[in-house]
Design an enzyme around this catalytic site. Structure first.
Site, mmCIF file in Angstrom:
data_model
loop_
_atom_site.group_PDB
_atom_site.id
_atom_site.type_symbol
_atom_site.label_atom_id
_atom_site.label_comp_id
_atom_site.label_asym_id
_atom_site.label_seq_id
_atom_site.Cartn_x
_atom_site.Cartn_y
_atom_site.Cartn_z
ATOM 1 N N ARG A 118 0.816 -1.228 0.000
ATOM 2 C CA ARG A 118 0.000 0.000 0.000
ATOM 3 C C ARG A 118 0.846 1.274 0.000
ATOM 4 O O ARG A 118 0.416 2.318 0.471
ATOM 5 C CB ARG A 118 -0.976 0.022 1.174
ATOM 6 C CG ARG A 118 -1.936 -1.136 1.149
ATOM 7 C CD ARG A 118 -3.116 -0.918 2.046
ATOM 8 N NE ARG A 118 -3.996 -2.066 1.942
ATOM 9 C CZ ARG A 118 -3.894 -3.161 2.696
ATOM 10 N NH1 ARG A 118 -2.945 -3.225 3.614
ATOM 11 N NH2 ARG A 118 -4.727 -4.167 2.532
ATOM 12 N N LYS A 140 3.240 11.817 -10.795
ATOM 13 C CA LYS A 140 2.329 11.058 -11.663
ATOM 14 C C LYS A 140 2.985 9.721 -11.980
ATOM 15 O O LYS A 140 4.126 9.678 -12.455
ATOM 16 C CB LYS A 140 2.065 11.817 -12.965
ATOM 17 C CG LYS A 140 0.953 12.825 -12.845
ATOM 18 C CD LYS A 140 0.523 13.310 -14.217
ATOM 19 C CE LYS A 140 -0.554 14.369 -14.097
ATOM 20 N NZ LYS A 140 -0.861 15.017 -15.376
ATOM 21 N N GLU A 182 9.403 19.141 -24.779
ATOM 22 C CA GLU A 182 8.824 19.345 -23.444
ATOM 23 C C GLU A 182 9.470 20.584 -22.807
ATOM 24 O O GLU A 182 8.813 21.361 -22.123
ATOM 25 C CB GLU A 182 9.080 18.088 -22.622
ATOM 26 C CG GLU A 182 8.143 17.788 -21.498
ATOM 27 C CD GLU A 182 6.706 17.456 -21.901
ATOM 28 O OE1 GLU A 182 5.815 18.166 -21.423
ATOM 29 O OE2 GLU A 182 6.479 16.494 -22.652
ATOM 30 N N LYS A 222 7.851 23.446 -12.713
ATOM 31 C CA LYS A 222 6.935 22.323 -12.489
ATOM 32 C C LYS A 222 6.619 22.175 -10.992
ATOM 33 O O LYS A 222 5.465 21.943 -10.616
ATOM 34 C CB LYS A 222 7.520 21.021 -13.046
ATOM 35 C CG LYS A 222 6.567 19.862 -12.786
ATOM 36 C CD LYS A 222 6.666 18.725 -13.742
ATOM 37 C CE LYS A 222 5.495 17.770 -13.478
ATOM 38 N NZ LYS A 222 5.537 16.553 -14.246
ATOM 39 N N GLU A 232 -4.158 17.810 -10.050
ATOM 40 C CA GLU A 232 -4.674 18.319 -11.332
ATOM 41 C C GLU A 232 -6.170 18.579 -11.327
ATOM 42 O O GLU A 232 -6.914 18.034 -12.139
ATOM 43 C CB GLU A 232 -4.296 17.363 -12.469
ATOM 44 C CG GLU A 232 -4.380 18.046 -13.820
ATOM 45 C CD GLU A 232 -3.730 17.247 -14.949
ATOM 46 O OE1 GLU A 232 -2.590 16.810 -14.815
ATOM 47 O OE2 GLU A 232 -4.413 17.080 -15.958
ATOM 48 N N ARG A 236 -2.581 22.553 -12.778
ATOM 49 C CA ARG A 236 -1.602 21.562 -13.268
ATOM 50 C C ARG A 236 -1.887 21.152 -14.713
ATOM 51 O O ARG A 236 -0.971 20.765 -15.438
ATOM 52 C CB ARG A 236 -1.587 20.334 -12.347
ATOM 53 C CG ARG A 236 -0.525 19.333 -12.749
ATOM 54 C CD ARG A 236 -0.230 18.309 -11.678
ATOM 55 N NE ARG A 236 0.777 17.378 -12.142
ATOM 56 C CZ ARG A 236 1.416 16.517 -11.391
ATOM 57 N NH1 ARG A 236 1.150 16.458 -10.095
ATOM 58 N NH2 ARG A 236 2.314 15.700 -11.897
ATOM 59 N N ASN A 240 -0.062 20.431 -19.619
ATOM 60 C CA ASN A 240 -0.398 19.669 -20.829
ATOM 61 C C ASN A 240 -0.430 20.553 -22.072
ATOM 62 O O ASN A 240 -0.956 20.146 -23.107
ATOM 63 C CB ASN A 240 -1.767 18.990 -20.671
ATOM 64 C CG ASN A 240 -1.713 17.904 -19.632
ATOM 65 O OD1 ASN A 240 -0.715 17.205 -19.519
ATOM 66 N ND2 ASN A 240 -2.772 17.769 -18.847
ATOM 67 N N HIS A 243 -0.148 19.234 -25.656
ATOM 68 C CA HIS A 243 -0.300 17.780 -25.576
ATOM 69 C C HIS A 243 -1.540 17.239 -26.281
ATOM 70 O O HIS A 243 -1.618 16.037 -26.523
ATOM 71 C CB HIS A 243 -0.321 17.330 -24.107
ATOM 72 C CG HIS A 243 1.052 17.314 -23.475
ATOM 73 N ND1 HIS A 243 1.851 18.424 -23.436
ATOM 74 C CD2 HIS A 243 1.762 16.320 -22.881
ATOM 75 C CE1 HIS A 243 2.992 18.119 -22.830
ATOM 76 N NE2 HIS A 243 2.966 16.853 -22.488
ATOM 77 N N HIS A 247 -0.730 14.139 -28.194
ATOM 78 C CA HIS A 247 -1.245 12.801 -27.874
ATOM 79 C C HIS A 247 -1.974 12.194 -29.071
ATOM 80 O O HIS A 247 -1.837 11.006 -29.345
ATOM 81 C CB HIS A 247 -2.201 12.854 -26.684
ATOM 82 C CG HIS A 247 -1.475 12.908 -25.373
ATOM 83 N ND1 HIS A 247 -2.031 13.454 -24.237
ATOM 84 C CD2 HIS A 247 -0.251 12.467 -25.010
ATOM 85 C CE1 HIS A 247 -1.160 13.359 -23.236
ATOM 86 N NE2 HIS A 247 -0.084 12.770 -23.687
ATOM 87 N N HIS A 259 7.427 11.366 -27.912
ATOM 88 C CA HIS A 259 6.483 12.218 -27.195
ATOM 89 C C HIS A 259 6.825 13.715 -27.337
ATOM 90 O O HIS A 259 5.982 14.533 -27.700
ATOM 91 C CB HIS A 259 6.452 11.801 -25.722
ATOM 92 C CG HIS A 259 5.585 12.658 -24.871
ATOM 93 N ND1 HIS A 259 4.211 12.653 -24.967
ATOM 94 C CD2 HIS A 259 5.888 13.579 -23.917
ATOM 95 C CE1 HIS A 259 3.716 13.522 -24.108
ATOM 96 N NE2 HIS A 259 4.713 14.092 -23.464
HETATM 97 N N1 GLY Z 1 3.368 15.728 -17.216
HETATM 98 C C1 GLY Z 1 2.407 16.629 -16.732
HETATM 99 C C2 GLY Z 1 2.221 16.553 -15.253
HETATM 100 O O1 GLY Z 1 3.013 15.948 -14.560
HETATM 101 O O2 GLY Z 1 1.269 17.084 -14.752
#
Ligand code: GLY
Length: 352
Positions: A118, A140, A182, A222, A232, A236, A240, A243, A247, A259
């Site tokens: 966990r 993430k 990026e 970031k 998010e 946040r 993107n 993106h 994507h 990417h």
């Molecule tokens: N890659 C975008 C984020 O971490 O929110």
């Protein structure tokens, strides 16, 4: 070892340091010993891929788990195999997972750490530009399903992140370029961190910084965005930027794009869409093109794009809860804009 720049991700009692610089990975043992979440660890599970080839020394007993190269390994079966391996080597709740690699490793190792017992501590040693400026920072984690990318995952913040910029020298040129798309994105994220770093340059241009400072600047931007919206629910999502088309191009999948390369095209496209909507002027579109050029990215659509397919993919994007949703530039900087007119999106594709 050169100077190491420390950036903190401020999340209260889950705050963590990101160390950036040549040789930063050699601080792994001291970081594990000094970090409250990992100080009591007796064993580490080092997760990496064969193509990474970056050695680390956690300073405690460790076992290395090498998952295959490639994005296909980002699946639940890999997480299951890793967790079984952790159990077989007796990893306990107070031990630590160390992810050594790019975004695939940090996503998979981070998710395995999030669910094993966990949740146990994870430290990322990011070895690609994309990993250092994005994937390893912000918590993430996740894997793909046959039905789509990153559909299963968890927010699981690392205990520390090490961005060793000396390993970027060994990256294949294409891998580096993939990270640059990026990096270009961060030029458009409005944040006090960006202002701080811009103030250190003569021309007010992030591109004027050396590689360590540039990686640290992106991490700092970031970190600030993540601290303001960890899971998010709002700001946040601005990370993107570029993106949505990026994507779609990756999912359409016939264009052999990495990417970051897809994101670069998506940044230019987002500027064209914003221009058509009257949100920005031609100068601002040109500013996007200049940033991409500065990184050697042309942002051109690959030949043979099926516009209908791309518009359809926009509608299936995870953000498309209220119609097709884009992050777009405008008079107040970047914003999440729902319900973008497909006719405008089509015209923008034609103008690329
Ligand atoms: N890659 C975008 C984020 O971490 O929110």
């Amino acid at each position: 070892m050169g100077d190491i720049i420390r950036v903190d991700v401020p999340l209260g009692d889950r705050s963590y340091p990101v160390l950036v610089g040549a040789g930063a990975r050699h601080q792994l043992a001291s970081v594990l010993a000094a970090t409250p979440l990992t100080a009591r660890a007796r064993r580490a599970a080092v997760v990496t891929q064969p193509g990474i080839g970056v050695d680390v020394d956690p300073g405690i007993g460790f076992e290395t788990f090498t998952i295959p190269d490639g994005e296909q390994v980002k699946e639940l079966a890999t997480v299951g195999e890793l967790c079984s391996g952790f159990a077989r080597c007796g990893l306990t709740r107070r031990d630590v997972v160390v992810g050594v690699g790019g975004g695939v490793v940090t996503d998979v190792a981070g998710f395995a750490a999030a669910v094993y017992h966990r949740g146990i501590a994870v430290v990322h040693v990011a070895t690609t530009l994309l990993g250092q400026i994005d994937a390893a920072v912000g918590g993430k984690t996740g894997v793909n399903l046959a039905e789509g990318k990153n559909l299963v995952g968890a927010f699981w913040q690392p205990a520390a992140v090490l961005c060793d910029t000396s390993v970027l020298d060994t990256l294949p040129e294409r891998e580096l370029r993939a990270g640059l798309g990026e990096l270009a994105k961060y030029h458009f994220i409005d944040s006090p961190a960006a202002e701080r770093w811009l103030a250190m340059t003569d021309g007010g241009d992030l591109g004027a910084l050396g590689i360590d400072e540039r990686v640290a600047a992106c991490v700092d931007i970031k970190a600030e965005v993540v601290a303001s919206d960890e899971t998010e629910s709002g700001r946040r999502a601005l990370l993107n930027y570029g993106h949505t088309l990026g994507h779609a191009l990756e999912i359409a999948g016939r264009f052999d794009l990495r990417h970051g390369e897809a994101v670069a095209i998506g940044l230019r496209y987002a500027a064209v869409v914003a221009r058509l909507l009257g949100r920005i002027d031609d100068d601002r579109v040109a500013a996007h093109e200049r940033v991409l050029e500065a990184y050697g990215l042309d942002g051109a659509l690959p030949a043979g794009i099926d516009h209908d397919e791309i518009i359809e993919l926009f509608g299936r994007d995870k953000k498309a809860a209220d119609g097709i949703t884009f992050v777009l530039d405008g008079p107040r900087g970047l914003e999440v804009v729902p319900g973008v007119d497909p006719g405008v999106l089509r015209r923008a594709l034609e103008q690329m």
